[in-house]
Design a protein around this motif. Structure first.
Motif, mmCIF file in Angstrom:
data_model
loop_
_atom_site.group_PDB
_atom_site.id
_atom_site.type_symbol
_atom_site.label_atom_id
_atom_site.label_comp_id
_atom_site.label_asym_id
_atom_site.label_seq_id
_atom_site.Cartn_x
_atom_site.Cartn_y
_atom_site.Cartn_z
ATOM 1 N N THR A 226 -31.778 6.586 6.554
ATOM 2 C CA THR A 226 -32.185 7.063 5.207
ATOM 3 C C THR A 226 -33.758 6.813 4.927
ATOM 4 O O THR A 226 -34.436 7.756 4.441
ATOM 5 C CB THR A 226 -31.526 6.146 3.996
ATOM 6 N N MET A 227 -34.269 5.574 5.287
ATOM 7 C CA MET A 227 -35.655 5.425 5.260
ATOM 8 C C MET A 227 -36.611 6.388 5.944
ATOM 9 O O MET A 227 -37.605 6.870 5.636
ATOM 10 C CB MET A 227 -36.159 4.025 5.366
ATOM 11 N N ALA A 228 -35.847 6.796 7.001
ATOM 12 C CA ALA A 228 -36.652 7.935 7.980
ATOM 13 C C ALA A 228 -36.323 9.320 7.534
ATOM 14 O O ALA A 228 -36.899 10.245 8.098
ATOM 15 C CB ALA A 228 -36.172 7.500 9.554
ATOM 16 N N GLY A 229 -35.581 9.438 6.499
ATOM 17 C CA GLY A 229 -35.225 10.768 6.178
ATOM 18 C C GLY A 229 -34.154 11.609 6.806
ATOM 19 O O GLY A 229 -34.427 12.590 6.656
ATOM 20 N N ILE A 230 -33.558 10.986 7.614
ATOM 21 C CA ILE A 230 -32.594 11.617 8.720
ATOM 22 C C ILE A 230 -31.398 11.853 8.033
ATOM 23 O O ILE A 230 -30.645 12.935 8.381
ATOM 24 C CB ILE A 230 -32.498 10.678 10.013
ATOM 25 N N ILE A 231 -31.026 10.955 7.152
ATOM 26 C CA ILE A 231 -29.687 10.950 6.469
ATOM 27 C C ILE A 231 -30.088 10.804 4.848
ATOM 28 O O ILE A 231 -31.101 10.202 4.609
ATOM 29 C CB ILE A 231 -28.380 10.119 6.861
ATOM 30 N N TYR A 232 -29.029 10.870 4.095
ATOM 31 C CA TYR A 232 -29.273 10.499 2.851
ATOM 32 C C TYR A 232 -27.845 10.312 2.029
ATOM 33 O O TYR A 232 -26.926 10.598 2.642
ATOM 34 C CB TYR A 232 -29.790 11.791 1.705
ATOM 35 N N ASN A 233 -27.876 9.436 0.962
ATOM 36 C CA ASN A 233 -26.657 9.081 0.221
ATOM 37 C C ASN A 233 -26.356 9.945 -0.842
ATOM 38 O O ASN A 233 -27.065 10.011 -1.744
ATOM 39 C CB ASN A 233 -26.524 7.499 0.200
ATOM 40 N N LYS A 234 -25.079 10.495 -0.974
ATOM 41 C CA LYS A 234 -24.735 11.029 -2.259
ATOM 42 C C LYS A 234 -23.880 10.107 -2.889
ATOM 43 O O LYS A 234 -22.502 9.974 -2.430
ATOM 44 C CB LYS A 234 -23.917 12.414 -1.935
ATOM 45 N N PHE B 33 -24.827 12.092 4.274
ATOM 46 C CA PHE B 33 -25.037 13.216 4.834
ATOM 47 C C PHE B 33 -26.227 13.552 5.726
ATOM 48 O O PHE B 33 -27.207 12.661 5.427
ATOM 49 C CB PHE B 33 -24.844 14.365 3.792
ATOM 50 N N ILE B 34 -26.184 14.305 6.474
ATOM 51 C CA ILE B 34 -27.373 14.588 7.389
ATOM 52 C C ILE B 34 -28.456 15.421 6.664
ATOM 53 O O ILE B 34 -28.146 16.379 5.960
ATOM 54 C CB ILE B 34 -27.030 15.266 8.676
ATOM 55 N N SER B 35 -29.635 15.038 6.688
ATOM 56 C CA SER B 35 -30.708 15.567 5.912
ATOM 57 C C SER B 35 -30.742 17.046 6.165
ATOM 58 O O SER B 35 -30.730 17.369 7.427
ATOM 59 C CB SER B 35 -31.882 14.840 5.876
ATOM 60 N N PRO B 36 -31.147 18.082 5.363
ATOM 61 C CA PRO B 36 -31.354 19.353 5.657
ATOM 62 C C PRO B 36 -32.476 19.487 6.798
ATOM 63 O O PRO B 36 -32.095 20.264 7.629
ATOM 64 C CB PRO B 36 -32.029 20.149 4.388
ATOM 65 N N ASP B 37 -33.366 18.631 6.792
ATOM 66 C CA ASP B 37 -34.551 18.513 7.828
ATOM 67 C C ASP B 37 -34.318 17.713 8.896
ATOM 68 O O ASP B 37 -35.047 17.025 9.789
ATOM 69 C CB ASP B 37 -35.884 18.578 7.431
ATOM 70 N N GLY B 38 -33.089 16.634 8.845
ATOM 71 C CA GLY B 38 -32.655 15.857 9.752
ATOM 72 C C GLY B 38 -32.834 15.894 11.298
ATOM 73 O O GLY B 38 -33.596 15.140 12.001
#
Length: 113
Positions: free
Chosen positions: A57-65, A71-76
């Motif tokens: 999450t900190m790397a911007g690869i996944i995010y939490n809803k 979920f996988i980030s749009p730019d993951g």
């Protein structure tokens, strides 16, 4: 999942998720297993999986809803590619090139094979 004793388990879990993103198994906006589901699947403490997810999450690869899951980030995929290429160029390629030179291997031979 087999773990390497020379690397923290949470990093190995994060690497596994990144490999699934690179292979196309996980695509942008795909939901990934919950912390509990993943920990049960691989047989580790949920706190270890949570640490992996926090790292990603900190790397911007996944995010939490909140309340739904991770979920996988749009730019993951792009973030994983950038991270893995950087690691390759800084850590793996120098060792590879050193071996190529020591073994007197022509780089053209490698490219052609």
């Amino acid at each position: 999942m087999e773990f390497d004793n020379n690397k923290p388990i949470y990093l190995q879990i994060a690497d596994t998720i990144c490999e699934k993103i690179l292979s196309g198994e996980h695509k942008p906006e795909d939901r990934i297993l919950s912390v509990r589901e993943f920990s049960a699947e691989v047989g580790v403490n949920p706190n270890t999986v949570q640490r992996s997810y926090e790292s990603l999450t900190m790397a911007g690869i996944i995010y939490n809803k909140r309340g739904i899951g991770y979920f996988i980030s749009p730019d993951g995929l792009e973030k994983v590619l950038e991270r893995e290429r950087k690691y390759f160029y800084e850590n793996e390629l120098p060792q590879f090139m050193k071996r190529v030179k020591l073994l007197n291997i022509d780089i053209k031979t490698i490219i052609d094979e």
